[in-house]
Motif scaffolding. Sequence first.
Motif, PDB file in Angstrom:
ATOM      1  N   UNK A  18      -7.467  22.021  80.380  1.00 48.18           N
ATOM      2  CA  UNK A  18      -7.106  23.126  79.519  1.00 48.18           C
ATOM      3  C   UNK A  18      -5.865  22.767  78.712  1.00 48.18           C
ATOM      4  N   UNK A  19      -5.929  22.982  77.401  1.00 43.03           N
ATOM      5  CA  UNK A  19      -4.768  22.767  76.542  1.00 43.03           C
ATOM      6  C   UNK A  19      -4.834  23.728  75.366  1.00 43.03           C
ATOM      7  N   UNK A  20      -3.661  24.117  74.869  1.00 47.14           N
ATOM      8  CA  UNK A  20      -3.567  24.953  73.687  1.00 47.14           C
ATOM      9  C   UNK A  20      -2.222  24.686  73.032  1.00 47.14           C
ATOM     10  N   UNK A  21      -2.084  25.134  71.796  1.00 48.31           N
ATOM     11  CA  UNK A  21      -0.827  24.999  71.069  1.00 48.31           C
ATOM     12  C   UNK A  21      -0.451  26.364  70.502  1.00 48.31           C
ATOM     13  N   UNK A  22       0.819  26.564  70.203  1.00 49.69           N
ATOM     14  CA  UNK A  22       1.262  27.836  69.634  1.00 49.69           C
ATOM     15  C   UNK A  22       0.528  28.127  68.332  1.00 49.69           C
ATOM     16  N   UNK A  57      -6.058  35.808  80.365  1.00 50.23           N
ATOM     17  CA  UNK A  57      -4.976  35.642  79.401  1.00 50.23           C
ATOM     18  C   UNK A  57      -3.875  36.621  79.778  1.00 50.23           C
ATOM     19  N   UNK A  58      -2.638  36.146  79.719  1.00 51.07           N
ATOM     20  CA  UNK A  58      -1.482  37.009  79.951  1.00 51.07           C
ATOM     21  C   UNK A  58      -0.469  36.793  78.839  1.00 51.07           C
ATOM     22  N   UNK A  59       0.245  37.846  78.494  1.00 50.16           N
ATOM     23  CA  UNK A  59       1.384  37.757  77.573  1.00 50.16           C
ATOM     24  C   UNK A  59       2.589  38.292  78.327  1.00 50.16           C
ATOM     25  N   UNK A  60       3.603  37.465  78.465  1.00 46.50           N
ATOM     26  CA  UNK A  60       4.802  37.810  79.232  1.00 46.50           C
ATOM     27  C   UNK A  60       4.441  38.340  80.618  1.00 46.50           C
ATOM     28  N   UNK A  61       3.409  37.759  81.218  1.00 46.07           N
ATOM     29  CA  UNK A  61       2.997  38.136  82.565  1.00 46.07           C
ATOM     30  C   UNK A  61       2.092  39.346  82.646  1.00 46.07           C
ATOM     31  N   UNK A  95     -10.412  25.193  84.362  1.00 47.75           N
ATOM     32  CA  UNK A  95      -9.900  23.872  83.987  1.00 47.75           C
ATOM     33  C   UNK A  95      -8.384  23.779  84.073  1.00 47.75           C
ATOM     34  N   UNK A  96      -7.731  24.835  84.571  1.00 50.15           N
ATOM     35  CA  UNK A  96      -6.282  24.805  84.725  1.00 50.15           C
ATOM     36  C   UNK A  96      -5.608  25.966  84.023  1.00 50.15           C
ATOM     37  N   UNK A  97      -4.301  25.801  83.798  1.00 51.46           N
ATOM     38  CA  UNK A  97      -3.479  26.819  83.133  1.00 51.46           C
ATOM     39  C   UNK A  97      -2.631  26.145  82.074  1.00 51.46           C
ATOM     40  N   UNK A  98      -2.469  26.819  80.936  1.00 55.93           N
ATOM     41  CA  UNK A  98      -1.603  26.330  79.868  1.00 55.93           C
ATOM     42  C   UNK A  98      -0.889  27.530  79.274  1.00 55.93           C
ATOM     43  N   UNK A  99       0.302  27.290  78.755  1.00 58.85           N
ATOM     44  CA  UNK A  99       1.032  28.377  78.121  1.00 58.85           C
ATOM     45  C   UNK A  99       1.792  27.882  76.904  1.00 58.85           C
TER      46      UNK A  99
END
Length: 185
Positions: A18-22, A57-61, A95-99
């Motif tokens: 898992x991967x993402x970008x801002x 999906x979480x935003x600020x937890x 596949x994991x966690x990304x933030x």
Amino acid sequence: SLEISGASPQWTVSPLALSLTASGVENAASFTSAVAPGGLISIFGNGLFRAGAPTTVQLNGESAQVLTALPFLVNAQIPLDILPGTAVVSVTSGNGTAQESITLNSVAPAIFTVAPGQGAITNQDNSLNSPFNPASRGSFLVIYGTGFGAVTSSGGLSRVNTPVSAVIGGIEIPAAIAGLTPGTI
């Protein structure tokens, strides 16, 4: 989703990390980085979905409602009570966690489209508004959009807190009501 690496004849097959970008977190209607509380977002990346495992999906937890989860795209709704400013978007899949950190505006209005150059706008009779099916003078239109910011609920309706108007033919027209369509997000 699988990742194939190596060179012939020594190929290696492994789960896609898992991967993402801002820059991969975008307004779901305008596909820009302008996003706001309550707005719909599209998250682009890799490994965002894996069969048999939930994608969250979480935003600020705080949990965001996931509408669609695919290997390279997740559509979600930003919680209405998230404050504007810097927010951490966290995606978890099989596949994991990304933030990544993003910036939330107080509003980031955008109109959805149904085709290139064709807004998601309906006439008073619920038919799609178009040059071939225009609204009658004096009738109402419904314009489907996102990013109008925080809402206040009263009498079964959730109205946006920031005044909204539409500009049609160069004339500004205040909205009769701007808020969440009952029964939808």
